[in-house]
Scaffold this active site. Structure first.
Site, PDB file in Angstrom:
ATOM      1  CG  PHE A 136      35.851  -1.721 -19.964  1.00 21.11           C
ATOM      2  CD1 PHE A 136      35.346  -0.833 -20.250  1.00 21.11           C
ATOM      3  CD2 PHE A 136      37.146  -2.163 -19.328  1.00 21.11           C
ATOM      4  CE1 PHE A 136      36.035   0.542 -19.685  1.00 21.11           C
ATOM      5  CE2 PHE A 136      37.207  -0.296 -18.554  1.00 21.11           C
ATOM      6  CZ  PHE A 136      36.304   0.790 -18.825  1.00 21.11           C
ATOM      7  CG  ASP A 221      42.459  -5.596 -21.722  1.00 21.59           C
ATOM      8  OD1 ASP A 221      42.978  -5.214 -21.007  1.00 21.59           O
ATOM      9  OD2 ASP A 221      41.415  -4.181 -22.151  1.00 21.59           O
ATOM     10  CE  LYS A 250      39.772  -4.092 -13.451  1.00 21.34           C
ATOM     11  NZ  LYS A 250      39.622  -4.001 -14.861  1.00 21.34           N
TER      12      LYS A 250
END
Ligand SMILES: *Cc1c(COP(=O)(O)O)cnc(C)c1O
Length: 405
Positions: A136, A221, A250
């Protein structure tokens, strides 16, 4: 005006299906909803609230910056952006930083960078991107196409081309795809949304070697794993493998929107003036909060504390499993943990999440079969114990209900 869940259906685009609970206040690892019901937060806004809610250092960074300067645009630089970039450079492999506003945007910058580097150095033919099934990387059309779930990228017209997907932890599947045409391999150094999957050491080292053999860049990532989540400042530091490009978002803002792409001077030089940009990227408010979050997390006390809390979660979840036999394993690293449901409860992660909320503890899913935990990195031990006790009570009821029906 009645502000409740049905107003969502009235005025919001229906791409989310939020809980009926509407929190109005948070402090540390506790939240309170409109009715004053209290919840223990094991979700952390999906691994974002790394210091819980309303941490004093973040509140003062935000309010102090709010009195000084909010926004300039990138026609000028600003002090918080330079200070945060300096910290990122001083504490990682990277030498250069690009600021964005989200994980997807940080990844978009990384993907454009690797394509541009390959074009400049090797020509237009070197454009293949290898990513991983179940991976993702965000929801822009490029990042969702690099992501490994076609259900998320189908139905929006032609996708960006020359992206292939290998199997995570299967080095042979990477070997089968990689060649001198490969411009980059993109992966999460612990798959998050895909089900909390740790990479094996052989896999992650093997991917690095394959990239080196084929002049392909390695992109990590770390949008979910970065800024202390795994007990290391960045997950790559615990793997003995250094990427060429790293993305972080995040937890970087501890709840304020920010993302960043980190890389070397040698690669960064290819994004010359005018090649890429973002109006809000490097916003002073975001960078001031990011700096406070980064400096608070990047201490031995907080990072070692993550490892101690991981053990507390593992012990608690294993004890729950001894009572109810619901999990096959507890996996992940640091405070990014997944409890994988066994065959009896296959596909029921949502039921676990809803039952837990009913008992006053908020958690997440990672796919339909994994209950995910991504709490504050400084969650008090007492809150871990209380939250797990509530989860235990939720499972007792759920198991009884499922076995009755
Ligand atoms: C959440 C996430 C993203 C997307 O971040 P947004 O801020 O939602 O755009 C990208 N990659 C990983 C690994 C993530 O967990």
């Amino acid at each position: 005006m009645h502000i409740n869940r049905s107003l969502f259906d009235e005025v919001m685009v229906p791409n989310y299906a939020p809980s009926p609970i509407i929190p109005v206040k948070g402090l540390g690892s506790r939240l309170w909803d409109q009715q004053g019901r209290e919840f223990i937060d094991f979700a952390g806004g999906i691994a974002v609230n790394c210091l819980g809610h309303c941490h004093p250092a973040l509140v003062s960074a935000l309010t102090e910056q709010a009195q000084k300067l909010w926004h300039l645009s990138n026609t000028m630089t600003n002090e918080p952006a330079l200070m945060l970039a300096k910290q990122l450079v001083d504490n990682t492999f990277a030498e250069k930083v690009y600021f964005a506003n989200s994980g997807a945007e940080a990844n978009e910058a990384a993907l454009k960078l690797v394509r541009r580097v390959a074009l400049n150095k090797f020509g237009a033919d070197k454009s293949q991107i290898i990513a991983f099934k179940q991976g993702f990387h965000g929801r822009t059309l490029f990042t969702v196409s690099v992501g490994g779930q076609p259900a998320y990228s189908d139905g929006f017209g032609p996708k960006p081309a020359d992206i292939d997907h290998a199997e995570y932890n299967n080095l042979d599947s990477v070997k089968a795809l990689i060649s001198d045409r490969t411009c980059a391999v993109v992966l999460e150094p612990l798959q998050g949304e895909g089900g909390i999957i740790n990479p094996t050491p052989e896999f992650i080292k093997g991917v690095r070697e394959l990239c080196d053999q084929h002049n392909a860049l390695l992109v990590f990532d770390e949008v979910q794993t970065g800024v202390g989540r795994t007990g290391e400042l960045y997950a790559y530091m615990g793997l003995g493998v250094t990427p060429d490009v790293l993305t972080t978002a995040k937890a970087l803002g501890g709840g304020f929107p920010i993302g960043a792409m980190l890389t070397t001077t040698e690669l960064a030089k290819h994004l010359v003036v005018g090649t890429h940009g973002s109006t809000y990227g490097g916003n002073p408010l975001a960078c001031a909060v990011g700096l406070a979050a980064f400096n608070t997390v990047n201490t031995p006390e907080v990072l070692d504390g993550v490892k101690a809390r991981e053990q507390l979660f593992r012990d608690g979840l294993n004890a729950i499993n001894d009572k109810y036999q619901v999990f096959t394993e507890v996996r992940g690293k640091g405070l990014l943990l997944g409890a994988a449901l066994n065959a009896d409860y296959a596909g029921k992660a949502r039921d676990f999440m809803l039952a837990a909320a009913e008992e006053g503890v908020l958690l997440l899913m990672a796919g339909q079969n994994v209950v995910r935990f991504a709490p504050s990195l400084i969650i008090p031990e007492a809150d871990v114990r209380e939250g797990l006790a509530r989860f235990d009570a939720a499972i007792a009821k759920l198991v009884a209900r499922l076995n009755a029906g």
